[in-house]
Scaffold this active site. Structure first.
Site, PDB file in Angstrom:
ATOM      1  N   GLU A   1       0.835  -1.204   0.000  1.00 51.29           N
ATOM      2  CA  GLU A   1       0.000   0.000   0.000  1.00 51.29           C
ATOM      3  C   GLU A   1       0.869   1.253   0.000  1.00 51.29           C
ATOM      4  O   GLU A   1       0.654   2.183  -0.781  1.00 51.29           O
ATOM      5  CB  GLU A   1      -0.912   0.006   1.216  1.00 51.29           C
ATOM      6  CG  GLU A   1      -1.691   1.293   1.417  1.00 51.29           C
ATOM      7  CD  GLU A   1      -2.241   1.417   2.821  1.00 51.29           C
ATOM      8  OE1 GLU A   1      -1.628   2.146   3.630  1.00 51.29           O
ATOM      9  OE2 GLU A   1      -3.271   0.790   3.108  1.00 51.29           O
TER      10      GLU A   1
ATOM     11  N   ASP B   1      -5.929  -4.039  -3.274  1.00 51.05           N
ATOM     12  CA  ASP B   1      -6.065  -2.599  -3.478  1.00 51.05           C
ATOM     13  C   ASP B   1      -4.733  -1.978  -3.861  1.00 51.05           C
ATOM     14  O   ASP B   1      -4.661  -1.126  -4.750  1.00 51.05           O
ATOM     15  CB  ASP B   1      -6.660  -1.930  -2.242  1.00 51.05           C
ATOM     16  CG  ASP B   1      -5.786  -2.040  -1.005  1.00 51.05           C
ATOM     17  OD1 ASP B   1      -5.105  -3.075  -0.854  1.00 51.05           O
ATOM     18  OD2 ASP B   1      -5.793  -1.103  -0.184  1.00 51.05           O
TER      19      ASP B   1
END
Length: 387
Positions: free
Chosen positions: A66, A130
């Site tokens: 991330e 993500d």
């Protein structure tokens, strides 16, 4: 898996809110052009010379995929190709074991840091979808903006790998993104995360990789967010069971440090996107709660709308684009005041990774440093307003 980390970071940030607000009146927001001070501070504080983004608030001094993905995005917004390449090379070497090329690509491990024996390396080999989406997006946009096909080809290859390894199909809904390839489907329950599905990113992947599932995934994501936010509040996690979306059996219906990004992504979507307005409308609970109390709640129940606590300053960063998209001048004004405090330097207060990330996303957007067009393509100010 990232929720516990976000919770820990946010709790630390909440404790500092009262003190830092005192400096809000003396800090000025940057314009869309010129040096991006917040980005430079982020690079200096959190990015090693070799391109590793470090979260110093964690015992393992961890790096996550991330962090790398967001760093790549900010470097692209700042037109900082040297830092972009350093971040990409570190990711390739350490999170993907040097298997991060179009012909030989593996999904990057989501967590890297200090092990129990004191050495450094991969702590969890599972990937985070993500982050993978954002990295693919960053690469595709870098290829377009910097006119380099090598980025484009790598982004296309990563998008194909995500579609193969991190997707499932929900009957009656359509394709859906799993949080990662392992550990999220068990006993008839599929766990899902609403904050993993930024509409502009999905639109851009659909535009750049038209033969993939991305356009349909955008429609599925909207159904997911709308259904799991009956009171206008997104949960951190939700699940799919017996043909319907249900409360997550592990984390319940709480919306907090993960879910705050759902409002951020919704606020950043192009107004020309046909899903932008209905997506925002599905998340109206947060606007109403801020209007009622004068601050965003730290935690909410997505099923009954009950709220508790006061969110940290970084919540205002995530909500600023949301208020702007809603045309809520009062909410945006409150956000700007609080963001001035977030950006200010306070003696004895170390900046927190997650705070700074949300701060860069939020302030960069409302200050006009970047936007997304109706196809999800990045429009940085250095390509338009700063020419």
């Amino acid at each position: 898996m990232k929720l516990a980390l976000s919770l820990a970071l946010g709790v630390a940030a909440s404790a500092a809110c009262a003190n830092v607000l005192k400096v809000a009146q003396n800090a000025a927001a940057p314009g869309a052009c010129g040096d991006w001070t917040g980005y430079r501070t982020f690079v200096e504080r959190f990015v090693q010379a070799d391109g590793r983004v470090i979260d110093y608030s964690t015992p393992t001094q961890q790096t996550t995929s991330e962090g790398q993905s967001y760093g790549l995005f900010f470097a692209l917004v700042a037109n900082d190709r040297a830092t972009f390449d350093r971040l990409l090379n570190w990711t390739r070497t350490n999170l993907a074991a040097n298997q991060f090329d179009p012909q030989n690509l593996r999904l990057p491990s989501w967590q890297w840091g200090r092990k129990a024996d004191g050495s450094y390396g991969v702590l969890d080999p599972n990937s985070a979808s993500d982050s993978d989406l954002w990295i693919a997006y960053d690469l595709l946009q870098a290829g377009r903006l910097w006119h380099d096909a090598s980025y484009t080809q790598l982004g296309q290859a990563l998008a194909a790998r995500i579609a193969r390894d991190e997707m499932t199909n929900l009957p009656g809904v359509g394709p859906m993104l799993l949080p990662g390839p392992e550990g999220f489907k068990s006993g008839g329950v599929t766990r899902l995360n609403p904050s993993y599905l930024p509409l502009p990113v999905l639109r851009a992947l659909a535009h750049e990789v038209p033969n993939g599932p991305w356009a349909k995934l955008a429609d599925s994501a909207y159904k997911f967010v709308k259904t799991t936010a009956p009171q206008g509040f997104a949960p951190d996690w939700a699940a799919w069971q017996n043909g319907q979306f249900v409360v997550d059996p592990k984390n319940g219906d709480t919306g907090s440090y993960d879910a705050i990004r759902v409002y951020l992504w919704a606020g950043m979507a192009s107004p020309a996107d046909p899903l932008a307005k209905p997506w925002l409308a599905a998340l109206g609970g947060m606007r109403a709660k801020v209007q009622q109390n004068g601050f965003p709640p730290e935690k909410v129940s997505s099923t009954n709308g009950s709220a508790s606590g006061e969110g940290p300053l970084s919540y205002w960063a995530a909500l600023a684009p949301y208020f702007k998209a809603l045309g809520d001048a009062h909410g945006l004004g409150l956000a700007r005041t609080h963001l001035a405090a977030l950006d200010a330097s306070v003696p004895g207060r170390e900046p927190v990774y997650y705070d700074r990330v949300l701060g860069l996303f939020g302030t960069g957007f409302i200050d006009g440093r970047y936007r997304f067009d109706e196809s999800g393509r990045l429009v940085p100010s250095w390509r338009t307003a700063c020419d």
